[in-house]
Design a protein around this motif. Sequence first.
Motif, PDB file in Angstrom:
ATOM      1  N   LYS A 109       0.821  -1.217   0.000  1.00 31.86           N
ATOM      2  CA  LYS A 109       0.000   0.000   0.000  1.00 31.86           C
ATOM      3  C   LYS A 109       0.855   1.268   0.000  1.00 31.86           C
ATOM      4  O   LYS A 109       0.433   2.311  -0.516  1.00 31.86           O
ATOM      5  CB  LYS A 109      -0.940  -0.015   1.210  1.00 31.86           C
ATOM      6  CG  LYS A 109      -2.031  -1.068   1.088  1.00 31.86           C
ATOM      7  CD  LYS A 109      -3.084  -0.936   2.172  1.00 31.86           C
ATOM      8  CE  LYS A 109      -2.609  -1.438   3.500  1.00 31.86           C
ATOM      9  NZ  LYS A 109      -3.694  -1.458   4.521  1.00 31.86           N
ATOM     10  N   LYS A 113      -0.085   4.273  -2.715  1.00 33.89           N
ATOM     11  CA  LYS A 113      -0.735   5.513  -2.273  1.00 33.89           C
ATOM     12  C   LYS A 113      -0.378   6.735  -3.111  1.00 33.89           C
ATOM     13  O   LYS A 113      -1.269   7.509  -3.502  1.00 33.89           O
ATOM     14  CB  LYS A 113      -0.442   5.761  -0.797  1.00 33.89           C
ATOM     15  CG  LYS A 113      -1.316   6.853  -0.204  1.00 33.89           C
ATOM     16  CD  LYS A 113      -1.258   6.854   1.316  1.00 33.89           C
ATOM     17  CE  LYS A 113      -2.283   7.826   1.893  1.00 33.89           C
ATOM     18  NZ  LYS A 113      -2.294   7.792   3.380  1.00 33.89           N
ATOM     19  N   GLU A 119      -9.872   8.088  -3.822  1.00 32.67           N
ATOM     20  CA  GLU A 119     -10.987   7.140  -3.902  1.00 32.67           C
ATOM     21  C   GLU A 119     -10.555   5.792  -4.483  1.00 32.67           C
ATOM     22  O   GLU A 119     -11.044   4.741  -4.064  1.00 32.67           O
ATOM     23  CB  GLU A 119     -12.136   7.734  -4.725  1.00 32.67           C
ATOM     24  CG  GLU A 119     -11.792   8.091  -6.165  1.00 32.67           C
ATOM     25  CD  GLU A 119     -11.232   9.496  -6.326  1.00 32.67           C
ATOM     26  OE1 GLU A 119     -11.303  10.029  -7.463  1.00 32.67           O
ATOM     27  OE2 GLU A 119     -10.716  10.056  -5.336  1.00 32.67           O
ATOM     28  N   TYR A 121      -7.408   4.606  -4.293  1.00 38.67           N
ATOM     29  CA  TYR A 121      -6.559   3.984  -3.281  1.00 38.67           C
ATOM     30  C   TYR A 121      -7.400   3.276  -2.220  1.00 38.67           C
ATOM     31  O   TYR A 121      -7.042   2.180  -1.772  1.00 38.67           O
ATOM     32  CB  TYR A 121      -5.676   5.040  -2.606  1.00 38.67           C
ATOM     33  CG  TYR A 121      -4.899   4.481  -1.443  1.00 38.67           C
ATOM     34  CD1 TYR A 121      -3.779   3.682  -1.650  1.00 38.67           C
ATOM     35  CD2 TYR A 121      -5.311   4.726  -0.128  1.00 38.67           C
ATOM     36  CE1 TYR A 121      -3.077   3.148  -0.575  1.00 38.67           C
ATOM     37  CE2 TYR A 121      -4.610   4.194   0.938  1.00 38.67           C
ATOM     38  CZ  TYR A 121      -3.498   3.405   0.717  1.00 38.67           C
ATOM     39  OH  TYR A 121      -2.809   2.863   1.774  1.00 38.67           O
ATOM     40  N   ARG A 122      -8.503   3.875  -1.832  1.00 39.28           N
ATOM     41  CA  ARG A 122      -9.361   3.264  -0.812  1.00 39.28           C
ATOM     42  C   ARG A 122      -9.858   1.894  -1.278  1.00 39.28           C
ATOM     43  O   ARG A 122      -9.844   0.924  -0.512  1.00 39.28           O
ATOM     44  CB  ARG A 122     -10.531   4.182  -0.496  1.00 39.28           C
ATOM     45  CG  ARG A 122     -11.415   3.673   0.645  1.00 39.28           C
ATOM     46  CD  ARG A 122     -12.430   4.704   1.081  1.00 39.28           C
ATOM     47  NE  ARG A 122     -13.362   5.056  -0.003  1.00 39.28           N
ATOM     48  CZ  ARG A 122     -13.330   6.197  -0.667  1.00 39.28           C
ATOM     49  NH1 ARG A 122     -12.426   7.117  -0.387  1.00 39.28           N
ATOM     50  NH2 ARG A 122     -14.220   6.443  -1.612  1.00 39.28           N
ATOM     51  N   HIS A 123     -10.278   1.785  -2.535  1.00 34.42           N
ATOM     52  CA  HIS A 123     -10.759   0.502  -3.056  1.00 34.42           C
ATOM     53  C   HIS A 123      -9.629  -0.530  -3.112  1.00 34.42           C
ATOM     54  O   HIS A 123      -9.825  -1.701  -2.748  1.00 34.42           O
ATOM     55  CB  HIS A 123     -11.357   0.694  -4.448  1.00 34.42           C
ATOM     56  CG  HIS A 123     -12.642   1.475  -4.450  1.00 34.42           C
ATOM     57  ND1 HIS A 123     -13.731   1.142  -3.662  1.00 34.42           N
ATOM     58  CD2 HIS A 123     -13.020   2.576  -5.148  1.00 34.42           C
ATOM     59  CE1 HIS A 123     -14.715   2.002  -3.873  1.00 34.42           C
ATOM     60  NE2 HIS A 123     -14.311   2.882  -4.765  1.00 34.42           N
ATOM     61  N   ASP A 126      -8.767  -1.602   0.462  1.00 33.32           N
ATOM     62  CA  ASP A 126      -9.805  -2.486   1.017  1.00 33.32           C
ATOM     63  C   ASP A 126      -9.643  -3.907   0.478  1.00 33.32           C
ATOM     64  O   ASP A 126      -9.797  -4.888   1.227  1.00 33.32           O
ATOM     65  CB  ASP A 126     -11.199  -1.955   0.684  1.00 33.32           C
ATOM     66  CG  ASP A 126     -11.568  -0.715   1.491  1.00 33.32           C
ATOM     67  OD1 ASP A 126     -10.859  -0.420   2.481  1.00 33.32           O
ATOM     68  OD2 ASP A 126     -12.549  -0.036   1.120  1.00 33.32           O
TER      69      ASP A 126
END
Length: 219
Positions: A109, A113, A119, A121-123, A126
């Motif tokens: 990660k 990043k 948005e 990066y969040r997916h 997760d």
Amino acid sequence: MNDGFHLLDIVFFAMIAAFLVLRLRSVLGKRTGHERPPEKWTAAEPETAEVIDLAQMRRSAFEPAAESPMGRGLAAIRGADRGFDLDGFLGGARAAFEMIVGAFAAGDKATLKPLLAPEVYRHFADAIDTRARNGESLTTELVGIRSVQPIEARLDDGFAVVTLRIVSEQVNALTSHDGQIIEGSRDRVVDVIDEWTFRRDTRSSDPNWLLAATRTPEE
């Protein structure tokens, strides 16, 4: 007498051969040992005007018609960002694709990043966290990238937005905690088609583009 004519024939044909060699060199340019490979767009400084002309011809193959929607979009981006170069962008996108695919498979990660919009990066994060909770691991080998083709470009409220169709060959295998393959194969190369959208704020001094959206086109 015949020997004399034979000698004149040899000299005459040698002059023709030399003339043809010079003509070919003037049209094709000289090889310098630093020629640009077909799949790359970074080259050594060209030595002759003829080489410059051929490089321009190669670049124009990626340039859409000026009156097309994408041509107008690229023109708008260049108007907002004088430093925008389509070939340089495509080369950077190719490198970013390799880094992102590898980092996602490795669950890295920290590498992802700075390359992804928040948005996206969040997916990605997760999905990495879900794999970790389930004890799963993803192995990805990027065998090669066949093509990186721009399919859409626009300037959206100061943001340069370019969508690329990326065709690659990959080996992907998702395995469970005990090493059983859940999805994919460890030894089968598959064609993967992605459409990735990159975005950059032309008002910012930051020259980096971020991956803003991904999708897999329907067959």
